[in-house]
Design an enzyme around this catalytic site. Structure first.
Site, mmCIF file in Angstrom:
data_model
loop_
_atom_site.group_PDB
_atom_site.id
_atom_site.type_symbol
_atom_site.label_atom_id
_atom_site.label_comp_id
_atom_site.label_asym_id
_atom_site.label_seq_id
_atom_site.Cartn_x
_atom_site.Cartn_y
_atom_site.Cartn_z
ATOM 1 N N GLU A 36 8.062 -15.566 -10.619
ATOM 2 C CA GLU A 36 7.287 -14.351 -10.342
ATOM 3 C C GLU A 36 6.907 -13.598 -11.614
ATOM 4 O O GLU A 36 5.874 -12.946 -11.659
ATOM 5 C CB GLU A 36 7.972 -13.437 -9.330
ATOM 6 C CG GLU A 36 9.219 -12.754 -9.808
ATOM 7 C CD GLU A 36 9.854 -11.844 -8.750
ATOM 8 O OE1 GLU A 36 9.142 -11.277 -7.919
ATOM 9 O OE2 GLU A 36 11.092 -11.720 -8.783
ATOM 10 N N LYS A 47 12.989 -15.573 -10.177
ATOM 11 C CA LYS A 47 12.714 -14.583 -11.224
ATOM 12 C C LYS A 47 11.707 -15.147 -12.213
ATOM 13 O O LYS A 47 10.747 -14.496 -12.589
ATOM 14 C CB LYS A 47 14.035 -14.257 -11.929
ATOM 15 C CG LYS A 47 14.273 -12.864 -12.340
ATOM 16 C CD LYS A 47 14.615 -11.859 -11.306
ATOM 17 C CE LYS A 47 13.776 -11.787 -10.094
ATOM 18 N NZ LYS A 47 14.349 -11.132 -8.964
ATOM 19 N N ARG A 60 4.933 -0.080 -6.245
ATOM 20 C CA ARG A 60 4.917 -0.918 -5.046
ATOM 21 C C ARG A 60 3.908 -2.051 -5.139
ATOM 22 O O ARG A 60 3.963 -2.986 -4.356
ATOM 23 C CB ARG A 60 4.589 -0.068 -3.817
ATOM 24 C CG ARG A 60 5.641 0.976 -3.524
ATOM 25 C CD ARG A 60 5.139 1.955 -2.506
ATOM 26 N NE ARG A 60 5.059 1.358 -1.188
ATOM 27 C CZ ARG A 60 5.951 1.546 -0.231
ATOM 28 N NH1 ARG A 60 6.977 2.308 -0.443
ATOM 29 N NH2 ARG A 60 5.817 0.977 0.940
ATOM 30 N N HIS A 112 19.419 -36.725 -5.212
ATOM 31 C CA HIS A 112 18.734 -36.912 -3.925
ATOM 32 C C HIS A 112 17.250 -36.596 -4.028
ATOM 33 O O HIS A 112 16.587 -36.390 -3.014
ATOM 34 C CB HIS A 112 19.400 -36.042 -2.858
ATOM 35 C CG HIS A 112 20.840 -36.387 -2.666
ATOM 36 N ND1 HIS A 112 21.253 -37.523 -2.020
ATOM 37 C CD2 HIS A 112 21.968 -35.766 -3.097
ATOM 38 C CE1 HIS A 112 22.575 -37.579 -2.036
ATOM 39 N NE2 HIS A 112 23.026 -36.523 -2.698
ATOM 40 N N GLU A 142 17.836 -17.827 -7.341
ATOM 41 C CA GLU A 142 17.366 -16.526 -7.808
ATOM 42 C C GLU A 142 16.764 -16.640 -9.220
ATOM 43 O O GLU A 142 15.730 -16.029 -9.514
ATOM 44 C CB GLU A 142 18.532 -15.521 -7.775
ATOM 45 C CG GLU A 142 18.305 -14.186 -8.451
ATOM 46 C CD GLU A 142 17.115 -13.384 -7.917
ATOM 47 O OE1 GLU A 142 16.500 -13.774 -6.916
ATOM 48 O OE2 GLU A 142 16.789 -12.359 -8.549
ATOM 49 N N ASN A 176 -1.694 2.035 6.103
ATOM 50 C CA ASN A 176 -0.794 0.956 5.672
ATOM 51 C C ASN A 176 -0.518 0.108 6.899
ATOM 52 O O ASN A 176 -0.292 0.653 7.976
ATOM 53 C CB ASN A 176 0.551 1.514 5.187
ATOM 54 C CG ASN A 176 0.451 2.119 3.814
ATOM 55 O OD1 ASN A 176 -0.613 2.131 3.205
ATOM 56 N ND2 ASN A 176 1.570 2.637 3.327
ATOM 57 N N GLY A 177 -0.461 -1.201 6.706
ATOM 58 C CA GLY A 177 -0.172 -2.083 7.832
ATOM 59 C C GLY A 177 -1.378 -2.946 8.148
ATOM 60 O O GLY A 177 -2.286 -3.082 7.326
ATOM 61 N N LYS A 226 5.743 -4.676 -4.571
ATOM 62 C CA LYS A 226 7.175 -4.380 -4.585
ATOM 63 C C LYS A 226 7.743 -4.353 -3.175
ATOM 64 O O LYS A 226 8.785 -4.925 -2.903
ATOM 65 C CB LYS A 226 7.396 -3.035 -5.284
ATOM 66 C CG LYS A 226 8.850 -2.613 -5.364
ATOM 67 C CD LYS A 226 9.656 -3.569 -6.214
ATOM 68 C CE LYS A 226 11.111 -3.192 -6.350
ATOM 69 N NZ LYS A 226 11.898 -4.337 -6.868
ATOM 70 N N TRP A 229 -3.233 -2.745 -1.349
ATOM 71 C CA TRP A 229 -2.900 -4.122 -1.721
ATOM 72 C C TRP A 229 -3.672 -4.989 -0.728
ATOM 73 O O TRP A 229 -3.386 -4.964 0.469
ATOM 74 C CB TRP A 229 -1.391 -4.349 -1.602
ATOM 75 C CG TRP A 229 -0.932 -5.672 -2.103
ATOM 76 C CD1 TRP A 229 -0.609 -6.009 -3.386
ATOM 77 C CD2 TRP A 229 -0.713 -6.863 -1.314
ATOM 78 N NE1 TRP A 229 -0.211 -7.320 -3.454
ATOM 79 C CE2 TRP A 229 -0.267 -7.871 -2.203
ATOM 80 C CE3 TRP A 229 -0.854 -7.175 0.034
ATOM 81 C CZ2 TRP A 229 0.042 -9.160 -1.778
ATOM 82 C CZ3 TRP A 229 -0.558 -8.464 0.448
ATOM 83 C CH2 TRP A 229 -0.116 -9.434 -0.445
ATOM 84 N N CYS A 270 0.820 -1.215 0.000
ATOM 85 C CA CYS A 270 0.000 0.000 0.000
ATOM 86 C C CYS A 270 0.856 1.268 0.000
ATOM 87 O O CYS A 270 1.979 1.269 0.480
ATOM 88 C CB CYS A 270 -0.872 0.015 1.240
ATOM 89 S SG CYS A 270 -1.784 -1.498 1.482
HETATM 90 C C1 AGP Z 1 12.262 -10.249 -5.954
HETATM 91 O O1 AGP Z 1 12.197 -10.184 -7.307
HETATM 92 C C2 AGP Z 1 11.142 -9.958 -5.161
HETATM 93 N N1 AGP Z 1 10.078 -9.360 -5.756
HETATM 94 C C3 AGP Z 1 11.201 -10.159 -3.675
HETATM 95 O O2 AGP Z 1 11.631 -11.462 -3.442
HETATM 96 C C4 AGP Z 1 12.069 -9.176 -2.857
HETATM 97 O O3 AGP Z 1 13.413 -9.364 -3.143
HETATM 98 C C5 AGP Z 1 11.761 -9.374 -1.365
HETATM 99 O O4 AGP Z 1 10.420 -9.084 -1.131
HETATM 100 C C6 AGP Z 1 12.651 -8.558 -0.472
HETATM 101 O O5 AGP Z 1 12.475 -7.201 -0.681
HETATM 102 P P1 AGP Z 1 13.503 -6.137 -0.127
HETATM 103 O O6 AGP Z 1 14.811 -6.396 -0.787
HETATM 104 O O7 AGP Z 1 12.926 -4.820 -0.527
HETATM 105 O O8 AGP Z 1 13.584 -6.318 1.339
#
Ligand code: AGP
Length: 609
Positions: free
Chosen positions: A489, A486, A27, A505, A482, A101-102, A604, A75, A2
Site C-alpha cells: 500500500e 504495508k 480519510r 507448496h 501485515e 457519504n455512502g 483511510k 472519494w 468521503c
Molecule cells: C491498513 O494499513 C489499511 N489501510 C487497511 O487495511 C485497514 O486496516 C482496513 O481498511 C481496516 O480499517 P479499520 O481498522 O479502520 O476497520
C-alpha cells in the site's frame, strides 16, 4: 473515505467547514466542495485535488454575510474524480444542495424515473438523484423537510446526507443510514460532521445520530426524528472527553512516520491502568458488564478487514494458546455473505481502528438478532462499531491519520493479548511473564526505532525490486501478511505474505535473484524450521532480509541483510517486527518519492462495501 461537514452559526461558515474538511483529509479523497448560503443565493465551489485548493477558492470569493455552509471531500465511487462529480450536488434550479457519504444503490432506477419526468442530470454520481428527488417532492407541493423525508423513503443503500437550501435559509437537514453522522452542539452554533474530529475544535457536546434518524438544525435548535415513525427522538447528549483534536505532523515529514514513532507511547496507553504486573492482574473495565456471559462462550469469531484482520490473526493465536478459546478470524466482507450456523455461545469480536469500516459494521449487523455477544476492539472513541457492540476494549492509540495503519496494529495486538490474559485469569504459567514483558515492551519498541537509519539504508537497497515475499511461522505468520500489506500500500510493490511452511507448496517457484524475501526469524521453538526455509530460498539465489533476535550471529551467514530486534517473548514479537516492517515500507515509499500518507486509490476509512 468521503467526509462531510455542515455549519450554521455566527462564525464564517465556509472557514469552519473548510477547517473541518482539513481535519478529515486523512480519510482519503480526490475532490472537495462547498455550498455556502449567502443571503438568498447559494455559492457552489468545487475542486479536484486537495482541500487547500478549496480554501484558495474560498479566499477568492465574496462570501461575506453567509449564514451556513455544507462541505464534502469525495472519494470517487460513481464517476471519475472531476469538478462535475464533486459534491455538493444540486437540483437544476440550484436551490437545494446535498452532500452525501455512502452509496445510493437504486440511483439508476430513481434517475430513470426522474428523467422520464424531464429532469436532467449533470454528473455521473449516485448522489445527484437526492437533490433532484427532493426538488420533485417540493414541486409536488411538500415543504422542504417533508420533501426530504419523502425522498429518503425512496432511497436504498447507505447514506449520511446533509442538505442546505435557499428555500429555508437558516436550516440544515441531515439523515443517517449506515454511515456515521454526529451533531456538535455549540453556543449559538451547530455543526454536523461525519467524524467528531471535524468539530471537536468548536464544541465537545455531541449527539451521535442513529440509523433511520433525520435531523433539522438551526443555529440554536435541533430536532431529531425517527424516519419510519416520524416521531421525535430524545437525543443522548455526550461529551467528547477522549478525542484529541490535534491533527498536526509535529516535526515529522509525514503522518506515517510520526505514528510509527508513537509506538512506545501507544503500548503504554493501551496497557495503562489495565496491566498490574505486581499483583498479577489484568483489569478491563470495558468487559466488566459481560464478564459472566464471557464465561459461557465456547467459540470466538473475529471479524475485521486489512491490517485489523491481521492483528485479529495474532489474537487468534493468543485466544487459543492463553485462553483455550476456539477462535477464528474471518474477513468481514466474507463473513457477511456466509451461511454458517452461529450459536448463542459464540461471541463475535469486531476489530477496527476507525470503527467506521462498512464491511465490519455489516458483519455486526448480520448477527444482531442471533443473540451472540458482540465485542469490539476499536480505536476511534464513540465510533459506530464502538457504539454497536455490547462491550469492548478501546485501543487508546489516539487519532491515526496516515492511510497505512501502524500504531493501531500495535495497540490492537496489545489489547487482544490483554483480553486473552483477562480470560485466562492467571491460570497459565506464561501469565505473569507476559504481564512483566508488556511493561518492558515500550523500551524495546524505542530500541527498534533507534535503528531507523539502518532500516532506511536497507529500504533504499531494496526499493527498486518489483516483487517481495514476507514469510513467518506461528505468531510471525500474520505479521508476514501485515508486512506485505504495508509494503504494497505504501510503495505499490507487489508483495505477498506466506506461512514459511508453505514455501514448497508453491511460492518457491517464484524465487530468483530478482525476488527478495523478508524472513521473520526471531527466536522461537520454530526458528530452525524457518532457517531451513531461508536456506531453500538462498539455494535458489533469492535475496533474503531477516528480522532476527539480537545475539543471533548465525543468521548473518544465511541472510543477505539482518535487522535485529530486542529479545522478547514470542507472543510479543509481532509488535517489534511490525515496527521494522512499518519503517521499511515507509522508507521504500520515501525512496520512490511516493505519498505514503495518502496512497493512490486508497482511503483511510473504508465506509462503503
Ligand atoms: C491498513 O494499513 C489499511 N489501510 C487497511 O487495511 C485497514 O486496516 C482496513 O481498511 C481496516 O480499517 P479499520 O481498522 O479502520 O476497520
Amino acid at each position: 473515505m468521503c467526509g462531510i461537514v455542515g455549519y450554521v452559526g455566527p462564525k464564517h461558515p465556509s472557514d469552519v467547514v473548510v477547517d473541518g474538511l482539513t481535519a478529515l483529509e486523512y480519510r482519503g479523497y480526490d475532490s472537495a466542495g462547498l455550498a455556502v448560503l449567502v443571503g438568498k443565493r447559494i455559492e457552489l465551489l468545487r475542486t479536484v485535488g486537495r482541500v487547500q485548493g478549496l480554501r484558495e477558492l474560498v479566499e477568492k470569493s465574496d462570501l461575506s454575510g453567509s449564514q451556513s455552509a455544507i462541505g464534502h471531500t469525495r472519494w470517487a465511487t460513481h464517476g471519475v474524480p472531476s469538478v462535475t462529480n464533486a459534491h455538493p450536488h444540486a437540483n437544476t434550479d440550484q436551490t437545494i444542495f446535498v452532500v452525501h457519504n455512502g452509496i445510493i444503490e437504486n440511483y439508476q432506477e430513481i434517475k430513470s424515473r426522474l428523467q422520464a419526468k424531464g429532469y436532467q442530470f449533470a454528473s455521473e454520481t449516485d448522489t445527484e438523484v437526492v437533490p433532484q428527488l427532493i426538488d420533485y417532492y417540493v414541486k409536488e407541493g411538500l415543504a422542504l423537510e417533508p420533501a426530504f423525508k419523502a425522498a429518503l423513503k425512496d432511497l436504498r443503500g447507505a447514506y449520511a446526507l446533509l442538505v442546505i437550501s435557499s428555500v429555508e435559509p437558516d436550516t440544515l437537514l441531515a439523515a443517517k443510514l449506515s454511515s456515521p453522522l454526529v451533531l456538535g452542539i455549540g453556543d449559538g452554533e451547530m455543526i454536523i460532521a461525519s467524524d467528531p474530529l471535524a468539530l471537536v475544535e468548536h464544541t465537545k457536546k455531541v449527539v451521535y445520530l442513529e440509523d433511520g434518524q433525520v435531523i433539522r438544525v438551526t443555529k440554536d435548535t435541533y430536532h431529531i426524528e425517527n424516519l419510519a415513525e416520524e416521531k421525535p427522538v430524545r437525543a443522548k447528549v455526550e461529551l467528547l472527553t477522549d478525542i484529541d483534536g490535534t491533527t498536526g505532523k509535529g516535526n515529522f515529514p509525514h503522518f506515517m512516520l510520526k505514528e510509527i514513532y508513537e509506538a512506545p507511547n501507544t503500548l503504554k496507553l493501551a496497557t495503562a491502568g489495565r496491566v498490574h504486573a505486581h499483583e498479577g492482574l489484568v483489569k478491563l473495565g470495558g468487559l466488566e458488564n459481560v464478564a459472566e456471559q464471557l464465561r459461557h462462550i465456547d467459540r470466538l469469531v473475529i471479524v475485521a478487514c486489512g491490517t485489523s484482520s491481521y492483528a485479529g490473526m495474532v489474537g487468534e493465536y493468543f485466544m487459543e494458546e492463553l485462553a483455550g478459546l476456539p477462535t477464528e478470524v474471518q474477513l468481514a466482507s466474507e463473513f457477511v455473505y456466509r451461511d454458517e450456523p452461529l450459536s448463542r455461545s459464540t461471541a463475535v469480536l469486531a476489530i477496527s481502528q476507525s470503527g467506521e469500516t462498512a464491511d465490519t459494521i455489516s458483519a455486526l449487523k448480520k448477527v444482531e438478532n442471533y443473540g451472540c455477544l458482540r465485542l469490539g476492539v476499536v480505536n476511534a472513541v464513540g465510533s459506530t462499531i464502538a457504539r454497536m457492540t455490547d462491550a469492548g476494549v478501546y485501543c487508546h492509540a489516539g487519532p491515526e491519520q496516515a492511510v497505512a495503519s501502524t500504531k493501531a496494529f500495535i495497540a490492537q495486538v496489545t489489547v487482544l493479548l490483554l483480553i486473552a490474559l483477562y480470560l485466562n485469569n492467571g491460570k497459565t504459567e506464561q501469565y505473569k511473564p507476559l504481564l512483566e514483558e508488556l511493561e518492558a515492551l515500550p523500551d524495546k519498541a524505542a530500541a527498534v526505532l533507534s535503528q531507523a537509519k539502518h532500516i532506511e539504508a536497507m529500504a533504499r537497497k531494496y526499493a527498486m525490486y518489483r516483487d517481495f515475499l514476507f514469510i513467518g511461522r506461528r505468531y510471525a505468520f500474520p505479521c508476514a501478511l501485515e508486512g506485505a500489506l504495508k509494503l504494497k500500500e505504501c510503495s505499490y510493490i507487489h508483495a505477498e505474505g506466506y506461512a514459511a511452511g508453505e514455501m514448497k507448496h508453491g511460492p518457491l517457484a517464484m524465487i530468483d535473484p530478482n525476488f527478495p524475501t523478508f524472513a521473520l526469524a526471531c527466536d522461537s521453538p520454530l526458528l530452525e524450521k524457518t532457517l531451513s526455509n531461508i536456506q531453500e530460498i538462498r539455494a535458489r539465489k533469492g535475496p533474503v532480509v531477516a528480522i532476527a533476535t539480537e545475539g543471533n550471529k548465525h543468521i548473518r551467514k544465511l541472510a543477505d541483510d539482518v535487522i535485529y530486534v530486542p529479545d522478547t517473548l514470542e507472543q510479543l514479537q509481532p509488535v517489534l517486527a511490525a515496527i521494522v516492517e512499518q519503517l521499511f515500507a515507509y522508507y521504500v515509499a520515501v525512496a520512490k518519492g511516493l505519498d505514503m500518507d495518502r496512497p493512490r486509490n486508497l482511503a483511510k476509512s473504508v465506509t462503503v462495501e
